[in-house]
Structures are given as structure tokens and as C-alpha cells.
Design an enzyme around this catalytic site. Structure first.
Site, PDB file in Angstrom:
ATOM      1  N   ARG A 216      99.997  16.718  77.310  1.00 29.06           N
ATOM      2  CA  ARG A 216      99.001  15.948  76.563  1.00 29.06           C
ATOM      3  C   ARG A 216      99.118  16.171  75.059  1.00 29.06           C
ATOM      4  O   ARG A 216      98.741  15.303  74.272  1.00 29.06           O
ATOM      5  CB  ARG A 216      97.600  16.255  77.094  1.00 29.06           C
ATOM      6  CG  ARG A 216      97.407  15.739  78.524  1.00 29.06           C
ATOM      7  CD  ARG A 216      96.031  16.053  79.070  1.00 29.06           C
ATOM      8  NE  ARG A 216      95.832  17.449  79.370  1.00 29.06           N
ATOM      9  CZ  ARG A 216      96.094  18.032  80.541  1.00 29.06           C
ATOM     10  NH1 ARG A 216      96.560  17.310  81.535  1.00 29.06           N
ATOM     11  NH2 ARG A 216      95.888  19.315  80.728  1.00 29.06           N
TER      12      ARG A 216
ATOM     13  N   GLU B  74      96.364  32.471  85.337  1.00 26.66           N
ATOM     14  CA  GLU B  74      95.406  33.235  86.138  1.00 26.66           C
ATOM     15  C   GLU B  74      96.138  33.988  87.264  1.00 26.66           C
ATOM     16  O   GLU B  74      95.872  35.147  87.521  1.00 26.66           O
ATOM     17  CB  GLU B  74      94.346  32.300  86.700  1.00 26.66           C
ATOM     18  CG  GLU B  74      93.100  33.045  87.082  1.00 26.66           C
ATOM     19  CD  GLU B  74      91.991  32.105  87.487  1.00 26.66           C
ATOM     20  OE1 GLU B  74      92.077  30.900  87.193  1.00 26.66           O
ATOM     21  OE2 GLU B  74      91.049  32.587  88.131  1.00 26.66           O
TER      22      GLU B  74
END
Ligand code: AMP
Length: 181
Positions: free
Chosen positions: A64, A101
Site C-alpha cells: 500500500r 507477532e
């Protein structure tokens, strides 16, 4: 006037709960991009502080950051440099691993993407932990860039990434904030 504009731009973001996994609210900028006024406002707001500031290259983070970064580079009349996920760039690269994560990922940049001393503006859609942006900054520094600032449409301040970058001495600009993850 300023406040109304801000609200309108924030309203152009679509929030999708539990995507890509439970507990995450995905902040979807495709609804901002497809609205002509919002897209222009966002790009103008990100460009404005750096117009006439001698930016040589905008570096955008896949994917993006490419859309926003391309438009910003065009407005600033400067070049655009892609920072990509591993294995996508054809020429010699430098790589940087960063923590997710669960596990790690890697981004890379062409070794000759900027000239030493080039003033570079880093662009992505959103900053959360700042892990991706920190890796991107490290890559840019390795190839000799001077980082002028890192800019994002969305900040998730509770996660602390923008502060993490500021603590590294990097100027950070964001257009709006959302609570939570
Ligand atoms: P981070 O490295 O944690 O700052 O994550 C930033 C990157 O992950 C950006 O490229 C974002 O596009 C993406 N990202 C992280 N969290 C979200 C979220 N809640 N909504 C949309 N994109 C996200």
C-alpha cells in the site's frame, strides 16, 4: 473547517473487525483510495510539509506504500523507490529481517536505489509496532540515504510504533489515529 476535513478523511477508512485474525481491526484504506476527494486530500496532506524540501526519493513499503508513495513522488517531482518483500527485486539487494507477532519477515531494497546523501521520505499506509518502518529505515540508511521523515495515513498510537521511530530521531507524520490494534 480543519476539524470537519479531518473527520471526513477518517470516515473514508473502512474498519474490518477480526481480520486477518481475531482481535485485530483491519484499517482498510481501499475505501479512501477509491474516493477521489479523500485520495487527493490524503496525498496533499502528506506532500504539503515536504514541498520544496529537496526530497530526492520517496521510498514506499510494499504494497500500500507503493500507491501512496507513487502519488506523493509525482507531486514532489522526485523519484520513487520500492521496498519489497523478499525475493521480488531483480537486481542486487540489501535485506533486513524484522519481527512479526509470530516469527520474522524480510524486506529488501536495491543496493543502488538511492545515491549517497539523497534526502528520502518513507511512506506506508499505517504504523502499528513500527517494526516494518524501522527495518525500512535501516535499509535506507545502509545504502546511504538521509531519512527526512516517515509518513503514514494511519497511526495506532497505543501500539507505540510512531513513538519508537521518534525515539530513533526520525520525524513522523500521520494524518489520523485509531484506538487499539
Ligand atoms: P508494523 O510493522 O507493526 O508497524 O505494521 C505495519 C504494517 O502492517 C503496514 O504495512 C500495515 O499495512 C500493516 N498493518 C498492521 N496493522 C494493521 C491494521 N490494523 N490494519 C491494516 N494494516 C495493518
Amino acid at each position: 473547517m480543519q476539524a470537519r476535513r479531518h473527520v471526513a478523511l477518517k470516515d473514508s477508512i473502512r474498519s474490518i473487525p477480526d481480520y486477518p485474525k481475531p482481535g485485530i481491526i483491519f484499517r482498510d484504506i481501499t475505501t479512501l483510495l477509491s474516493d477521489p476527494r479523500s485520495f487527493r486530500r490524503a496525498v496533499d496532506a502528506l506532500v504539503h510539509p515536504y514541498a520544496g524540501g529537496g526530497i530526492a526519493q520517496v521510498a514506499g513499503i510494499e504494497a500500500r506504500g507503493f500507491i501512496l508513495g507513487g502519488a506523493i513522488a509525482h507531486q514532489l517531482s522526485c523519484g520513487f523507490v520500492p521496498i519489497r518483500k523478499k525475493g521480488k527485486l531483480p537486481h542486487k539487494t540489501v535485506k533486513m529481517a524484522y519481527a512479526l507477532e509470530y516469527g520474522t519477515d524480510e524486506i529488501e531494497i536495491h543496493v543502488d536505489a538511492v545515491k549517497p546523501g539523497d534526502r528520502v521520505l518513507l511512506v506506508d499506509d499505517l504504523i502499528a509496532t513500527g517494526g516494518t518502518a524501522t527495518a525500512a529505515i535501516n535499509l535506507l540508511k545502509q545504502i546511504g540515504a538521509e531519512i527526512v521523515a516517515a509518513c503514514f495515513v494511519i497511526d495506532l498510537p497505543e501500539i507505540g510504533g510512531a513513538q519508537r521511530l521518534r525515539d530513533l530521531g526520525v520525524e513522523v507524520r500521520t494524518l489520523m489515529e485509531f484506538e487499539g490494534h
